[in-house]
Design a protein around this motif. Structure first.
Motif, PDB file in Angstrom:
ATOM      1  N   THR A   1      48.041  47.008  35.438  1.00  0.00           N
ATOM      2  CA  THR A   1      48.650  46.030  36.348  1.00  0.00           C
ATOM      3  C   THR A   1      48.995  44.755  35.589  1.00  0.00           C
ATOM      4  N   SER A   2      50.015  44.053  36.062  1.00  0.00           N
ATOM      5  CA  SER A   2      50.478  42.839  35.383  1.00  0.00           C
ATOM      6  C   SER A   2      49.409  41.749  35.408  1.00  0.00           C
TER       7      SER A   2
ATOM      8  N   GLN B   1      46.840  42.450  32.699  1.00  0.00           N
ATOM      9  CA  GLN B   1      47.431  42.146  31.393  1.00  0.00           C
ATOM     10  C   GLN B   1      47.517  40.635  31.163  1.00  0.00           C
ATOM     11  N   ARG B   2      47.849  39.916  32.214  1.00  0.00           N
ATOM     12  CA  ARG B   2      47.971  38.445  32.109  1.00  0.00           C
ATOM     13  C   ARG B   2      46.616  37.817  31.788  1.00  0.00           C
TER      14      ARG B   2
ATOM     15  N   ALA C   1      50.085  37.066  41.907  1.00  0.00           N
ATOM     16  CA  ALA C   1      50.076  38.524  42.035  1.00  0.00           C
ATOM     17  C   ALA C   1      50.157  38.949  43.493  1.00  0.00           C
TER      18      ALA C   1
END
Length: 576
Positions: free
Chosen positions: A466-467, A470-471, A492
């Motif tokens: 998921t972004s 990763q962030r 998100a």
């Protein structure tokens, strides 16, 4: 002339017709596929440029996966680029983000997601919320989701240039589930239809959203306003072809189902057994369904358990996750309303930040917990919740607090903050997230924190790939901290509303009957409780019975292969 030839002629006529079109048909009749092929034919005929798109508007993000699947099955890759599959919210947000400043005193438009709106307006009744949200947008550019369609229609009505710009980009607009449009969405479609061709897909017998403004006269409104050519596919069935599921669904509307036997629809009148949960029969039938999928060696199979209410859905989910009655745990996904999980996630997120001492963290976490308590249902909060949260909010300002329940909650919050300060973050967002939940579980918390934990079970932002994960991982590599975690989670959550997902629902799912609209599963299990969570809310009211027939028809026809209905033996549903 054969029936098959009539159907072929009907489809050929539709594919070659010009102007506005209204395509009627029951569940699985092929409306979506036919409309996509019709649009592709025009793209080819007119030789569209690379900036033009066919806009397919859907109410639910879950429908996106189904439509993308239709595209892949019915046309080549080059044609895909000319289609934009989007929700009303996604389309309207893009429009208003670019041009909404023309309707507001603010040059920057910011979306107020439903969870934040629910918490902020928890003390306001539903009738007054829209006026407050309009004021927030027009004065400050803060736009609530409930007003996306309203202001999009307003913008296109007031600006001919923007309207023409939209129609130049979207010469054809396909409107899915047209019978469910409310007055704001209908006004938006009317405005877009001045220069764009509208293809409306509808089934009056799937109209289950009157509570949000869907009008039985909407199809007639479309006919009067656009004078479209009308095609009716009737009860043709492609979704569950070769079964009698659609027949059962249609018979529900007339009562014929009570005197007919069906092959692919099973009605089970479950008994009451002392010391055994009434949900026992949900689990045993789900296990039997899973067994059938495995015997068939079916890949990516999908089963759904449908129930009438959110409260029943939560109870069923808890039972499936348990080993009560000596039955195995069934892993599943729950299509829960996002306000509770989203606000719970934001409360936990602030524990992952590395700022301040235990006292300041306690206040920060406490204030986010209060927001969760006020806004988790999406509806106006009860008086007791408002009194409790106001009292604790005042405590954070003046330090004064009375009452054993309030004192315990404040002490629990502080203890959580202390334990968090003793914990050393690892740099693994998922591991640290679980650790925060374990900290809360480690003390004897009251119902408000238990509810927070219950809601946060449905948060999926930190799964691999998921972004958000990763962030946070990248932030840790750069600084040794996760940075502004609260802001990252908030971003998100907001993005979740606009991303057009193509994820198919596989495995076992649990949702309300309303949530199943537009979705498809291999097998469907529909359950009603003995007293609460009934299919027919008021058996003495004809309107309630008619609404139940429509909703149950939608639920049972989600199945491709089999539907099982569970109703209590000693209190059987009156329409089964």
């Amino acid at each position: 002339m054969s029936l098959e030839l009539i159907f072929d002629m009907k489809r050929l006529d539709f594919l070659s017709s010009d102007g506005h079109l209204l395509l009627l048909g029951g569940p699985g009749s092929g409306k979506t596929t036919l409309s996509l092929v019709r649009a592709k034919n025009e793209i080819t005929k007119q030789e569209w440029n690379k900036t033009q798109r066919v806009l397919f508007l859907s109410f639910a993000r879950a429908t996106i996966a189904r439509v993308v699947e239709h595209l892949k099955s019915n046309m080549d890759q080059d044609a895909h680029e000319f289609f934009e599959i989007n929700t009303y919210h996604g389309f309207c947000w893009r429009l208003l983000k670019s041009h909404g400043y023309l309707l507001s005193n603010s040059k920057k438009i910011v979306a107020l997601d439903p969870a934040a709106a629910a918490a902020e307006l928890a003390h306001i009744n539903m009738e007054n919320r829209i006026d407050i949200l309009k004021k927030k947008f027009e004065e400050n550019g803060v736009l609530g989701f409930d007003l996306f369609a309203f202001y999009s229609g307003d913008l296109l009505l007031r600006s001919k240039n923007i309207r023409k710009l939209m129609s130049a980009k979207y010469p054809i607009i396909i409107v899915d589930e047209f019978q469910d449009t409310n007055c704001d969405e209908w006004r938006l479609i009317q405005t877009l239809g001045v220069d764009s061709k509208i293809i409306a897909l509808a089934d009056l017998d799937q109209r289950i959203y009157e509570f949000r403004g869907a009008d039985p006269a909407r199809i007639e409104d479309f006919s009067k306003h656009f004078s479209p050519k009308i095609f009716d596919l009737g009860i043709e069935n492609n979704r569950s072809s070769g079964t009698d599921i659609i027949t059962f669904g249609n018979d529900l509307l007339t009562g014929k189902n009570k005197t007919t036997t069906y092959t692919n629809v099973k009605i089970i009148k479950y008994p009451y057994y002392k010391n055994i949960s009434s949900y026992y029969f949900i689990k045993t039938n789900t296990l039997a369904s899973i067994g059938r999928m495995r015997v068939l060696k079916k890949k990516d199979w999908s089963i759904v358990i449908l129930v009438p209410t959110k409260a029943l859905m939560a109870s069923v989910s808890d039972y499936l996750f348990s080993d009560l009655d000596k039955l195995p745990i069934i892993e599943h996904e729950v299509a829960i309303d996002h306000e509770g999980p989203s606000l719970a996630a934001l409360a936990i997120a602030c524990l992952l930040e590395e700022s301040g001492d235990a006292k300041s963290l306690s206040k920060k976490f406490g204030e986010k917990l209060l927001i969760h308590m006020r806004g988790r249902t999406g509806a106006p909060a009860g008086k007791s919740v408002i009194v409790l949260t106001n009292a604790i909010q005042s405590y954070y300002v003046n330090g004064q607090l009375r009452g054993a329940k309030r004192t315990k909650l404040v002490n629990d919050i502080f203890k959580i903050a202390e334990l968090r300060k003793e914990y050393k973050l690892t740099g693994n967002p998922t591991k640290d997230w679980i650790a925060m939940l374990d900290i809360i579980r480690s003390i004897d918390v009251g119902n408000d924190l238990k509810t927070l934990l219950a809601d946060v079970r449905f948060v999926r932002f930190l799964t691999r790939g998921t972004s958000l994960r990763q962030r946070l991982t990248e932030a840790w590599k750069n600084s040794g901290t996760y940075g502004e975690v609260f802001s990252a989670f908030k971003h998100a959550i907001q993005q979740e509303h606009f991303i057009a997902t193509t994820r198919k629902r596989t495995g076992v799912n649990v949702m309300t009957m309303h949530k199943s609209k537009g979705k498809e599963f291999d097998e469907v299990i529909v359950y009603e409780g003995y007293k609460n969570g009934r299919f027919v809310r008021n058996p003495s009211d004809q309107k309630s019975i008619a609404e139940a027939r429509l909703l149950l028809r939608v639920a049972v026809t989600r199945a491709r292969h089999m539907t099982t209905l569970l109703t209590p033996y000693s209190n059987q549903c009156i329409i089964l």
